[in-house]
Each structure stands twice: as structure tokens, then as C-alpha cells.
Design an enzyme around this catalytic site. Structure first.
Site, PDB file in Angstrom:
ATOM      1  N   GLY A  72       0.790  -1.219   0.000  1.00 60.66           N
ATOM      2  CA  GLY A  72       0.000   0.000   0.000  1.00 60.66           C
ATOM      3  C   GLY A  72       0.823   1.269   0.000  1.00 60.66           C
ATOM      4  N   ASN A 152      -8.165   4.345   8.176  1.00 58.15           N
ATOM      5  CA  ASN A 152      -7.530   3.204   8.836  1.00 58.15           C
ATOM      6  C   ASN A 152      -7.604   3.256  10.353  1.00 58.15           C
ATOM      7  OD1 ASN A 152      -5.660   5.435   8.114  1.00 58.15           O
ATOM      8  ND2 ASN A 152      -4.226   4.324   9.418  1.00 58.15           N
ATOM      9  N   GLN A 180      -7.832  -0.250   3.363  1.00 56.44           N
ATOM     10  CA  GLN A 180      -8.661  -0.776   4.452  1.00 56.44           C
ATOM     11  C   GLN A 180     -10.014  -1.291   3.985  1.00 56.44           C
ATOM     12  OE1 GLN A 180      -8.032  -1.323   7.658  1.00 56.44           O
ATOM     13  NE2 GLN A 180      -5.966  -0.477   7.656  1.00 56.44           N
ATOM     14  N   ALA A 201      -2.266  -6.687  -0.064  1.00 55.55           N
ATOM     15  CA  ALA A 201      -2.835  -8.013   0.189  1.00 55.55           C
ATOM     16  C   ALA A 201      -2.953  -8.340   1.666  1.00 55.55           C
ATOM     17  CB  ALA A 201      -1.991  -9.081  -0.506  1.00 55.55           C
ATOM     18  N   CYS A 326       1.683   1.762  11.694  1.00 55.30           N
ATOM     19  CA  CYS A 326       2.920   2.399  11.252  1.00 55.30           C
ATOM     20  C   CYS A 326       3.351   3.514  12.191  1.00 55.30           C
ATOM     21  CB  CYS A 326       2.756   2.946   9.837  1.00 55.30           C
ATOM     22  SG  CYS A 326       1.465   4.193   9.700  1.00 55.30           S
TER      23      CYS A 326
END
Length: 386
Positions: A72, A152, A180, A201, A326
């Protein structure tokens, strides 16, 4: 009930056994480079193209519009840089929202330092972007609008079909980060007027390290990653054949099961939200109550630290998060929560629980019990210290 209870599917999902099984032959048998001209390479290339067709059909695109990436972040980066550099002579104005993923915000900051004008669209207290604001702020030099399909952290789902229609009418390219949403919501890039779209994925039970960038045929696009000319010159680099095969299998399983699974998760989500609101005082549901990912529960609790709450849950066998994976370890409050105006006394008390295929009603009952106890204990400790 078996511990741990995994409620962090927004961060990543487990690889399904069927996906791992589909990948295995391309790790140990059909291991050739798909660009090679010999029989083994051709076999690998056929597997890649089969997966490309599966992805294209799932989002109502054409196979040659599907570009495989490393995930992503690369897809978001490539979409933004690809359009910005291809159209820099036409205009340097880009519209986005302040609640985008860092994979969108940081490339935009980079461009801003180099002369592009980045304008942030206002968002409501529930995290919604109003299509009329997009229409009002598009200018003659606007080259791109980037608004994510679903957030997200707080799970709010944006009206991207309406936003896409405005962009198409005004001749501005539209990118959406659907990382998402794809596992839970239908996507039709034609109907939604999407020009560029990002997927990865590992958010829908596929492997990490493989993603997709949809690039609508005919739009200006400057490749972000060069070298080798793969993917019709739009992304250089040897293709990750096992990952691509796994992604294709995961997409197939999403399309077979998404409608029923999303409905199941939504029922669990709504029941759990109501239970938390009844059981725990001063718990604020964050994000839109109606336009929300089926698996997303996000609360801000007054008077506690989210990090302490996560440690308390983890000690009882519950895997959760405060927000984007993240950003884990950052001491700064969430940029998403700041943008939607969460009050200071609740800003650091965030908890995101994201449900998945393994989530059961029994697991959520246990989670509610642990959560209620943990919040009470942390608030009591805070009162003693002050």
C-alpha cells in the site's frame, strides 16, 4: 475460548491456509523470473497474468490497468508522484484530506517542499469529507485529488463515488487509498470514477509485501520506480510471483465471502459498540456511526493513556492498537484524532479494535469484561496520582 484474542485486523491479517497453499509451488517449483523466455518463466508469467485478471475483475478494471507493487505504501507514493510529475507543467495544486494515511501525507509534504501547493480539505467531527468542498476548492491548476475510501484509524467511509464524479466532471484525476476497505466493501472503479486506487494483500488475508496500483488507461503517469520496464513500463523490478499468486487467491476468497462476512462483522461491531457505551462511562465512539467499516470499533476514553490501556489488554491476552500500526511507538497524538477535533482530555486515550474472520461473540464478551476492568483501574490510578 483460546488466547490470545486478535483484534488488530486493521494492522494486518493472518495469511489464510488456502492462500499459503497457492503460493507454495511458486516458491519451490515454478521459481523462474516471469520475464524469462523459457518454459518455466512462461509458466510463472501465466500465473501472474491470471492473478492480474482476478484483481481487475474484482474492481471492474481492465487487466492492463493493474500494476503490482510491494504494498500500500508504494502504491500510494507511486500514485501521487506519478501524477504530480506527469502533470507538473499543467498545474501544481493537489487536494487531499488531513486524515489520510502517512503514505499519502508524507509524499504530499515532500512535494510541498518542492513547490507544489497542497491544500487540505476540511473534515467533519466524524471524519467525513464533503463532496461540495471538493467541488468548491478545485482550481484550474488542480491536477489531483486524493481521498481515502475508508480511514484506517476511525473507520469512516468516504463518499468517494460523489467525489470521483466531481473530479471527472472537472477534468481532475482522482486517487483513493482503498487499503482498508477492499476486504469489506464493494469497489467499482468505473462507477466510482476512480483514476488511481491502492490496495495491499495483507489487509485481506494475503501475504505481506505485495500490493496493487490501479492506473486508469490513458491518464498521464510518470513511473515512480524505474529499471527493467516491467508492468508495461509503469513499475520497474522483478515481479514477486509467489506474492502475486497469493494476492490473487486472497482476492478470489474475498469476492466469494465478502458480503456475508461483512454483514456478520457489522452485527458484532454494533453489539459491541452498544455494550461499551453502556458499560463504560465517558467512552466516546470516534468516527461515523453509520458510514463505517464493518469491522472497525474506535473509542477514546477520558482521562487515561491509550498506551497503558493497550498494555493492560495485552496482559489479559487481547491484541489491539491505539491507531495506525505504522505510528506505533510515536508519542505524538494521532493526526486523525486531532483533525476531527477530539478534546484534549480524550486525545491520548484512543483504542482501536478491528474485528476479523476469527472474531466471535464470546471473544468480544471477554474483551468487554477486560476493557471495563482496565479502564476503571487506570482511572483510579490517575485519580490517586493527582
Amino acid at each position: 475460548m483460546q488466547l490470545p484474542i486478535y483484534l488488530d485486523h486493521a494492522a494486518t491479517t493472518p495469511v489464510l491456509p488456502e492462500v499459503a497453499e497457492a503460493m507454495m509451488p511458486f516458491l519451490v517449483q515454478t521459481y523462474a523470473n516471469p520475464s524469462a523466455a523459457h518454459a518455466l518463466g512462461i509458466e510463472a508469467r501465466h500465473a501472474v497474468e491470471e492473478a492480474r485478471g482476478i484483481v481487475a475483475e474484482a474492481i471492474h478494471a481492465y487487466p492492463d490497468e493493474i500494476v503490482f507493487t510491494s504494498g500500500g505504501t508504494e502504491s500510494d507514493n507511486a500514485a501521487i508522484y506519478g501524477v504530480a510529475y506527469a502533470l507538473e507543467n499543467r498545474g501544481r495544486h493537489i487536494l487531499s484530506s488531513p486524515i489520510e494515511h502517512h503514505a499519502v501525507l508524507e509524499p504530499l509534504q515532500y512535494l510541498a517542499q518542492r513547490g507544489w501547493e497542497i491544500e487540505m480539505l476540511p473534515v467533519s467531527s466524524e471524519g467525513l469529507v464533503a463532496p461540495e468542498e471538493v467541488a468548491r476548492r478545485i482550481r484550474n491548476d488542480t491536477v489531483l485529488v486524493s481521498v481515502m475510501h475508508a480511514n484506517n484509524e476511525i473507520g469512516t467511509v468516504q463518499p468517494i463515488e460523489a467525489i470521483g464524479a466531481i473530479c471527472r466532471e472537472k477534468g481532475v484525476l482522482f486517487h483513493t487509498d482503498a487499503v482498508q476497505s477492499f476486504g469489506y466493501l464493494p469497489i467499482d472503479v468505473r462507477k466510482m470514477n476512480i483514476d488511481l486506487l491502492s490496495l495491499t494483500a495483507h489487509k485481506f488475508y494475503g501475504p505481506k509485501g505485495i500490493g496493487v496500483l490501479y492506473v486508469r488507461s490513458g491518464i498521464p503517469f510518470e513511473p515512480y520506480q524505474k529499471g527493467g520496464g516491467q508492468e508495461n513500463g509503469r513499475r520497474g523490478g522483478t515481479l514477486n510471483v509467489p506474492g502475486i499468486v497469493g494476492l490473487g487467491k486472497a482476492v478470489t476468497m474475498v469476492m466469494e465471502q465478502r458480503e456475508g462476512e461483512s454483514a456478520r462483522l457489522q452485527r458484532l461491531r454494533d453489539h459491541f459498540i452498544a455494550a461499551v457505551e453502556q458499560a463504560i462511562p465517558e467512552a466516546t465512539l470516534t468516527g461515523h456511526r453509520q458510514y463505517r467499516l464493518p469491522n472497525n470499533v474506535h473509542f477514546c476514553f477520558k482521562g487515561i493513556e491509550g498506551e497503558s490501556l493497550l498494555l493492560s489488554l495485552d496482559a489479559e491476552g487481547i491484541c489491539a492498537s491505539a491507531g495506525a500500526a505504522c505510528s506505533a511507538g510515536s508519542h505524538e497524538p494521532s493526526h486523525v484524532l486531532q483533525a476531527i477535533g477530539v478534546p484534549p482530555d480524550r486525545l491520548r486515550g484512543a483504542l482501536r479494535l478491528s474485528l476479523g474472520r476469527v472474531t466471535t461473540e464470546e471473544a468480544l464478551e471477554y474483551c468487554l469484561h477486560v476493557l471495563q476492568k482496565a479502564v476503571g483501574a487506570l482511572r483510579q490510578k490517575q485519580r490517586v496520582q493527582t
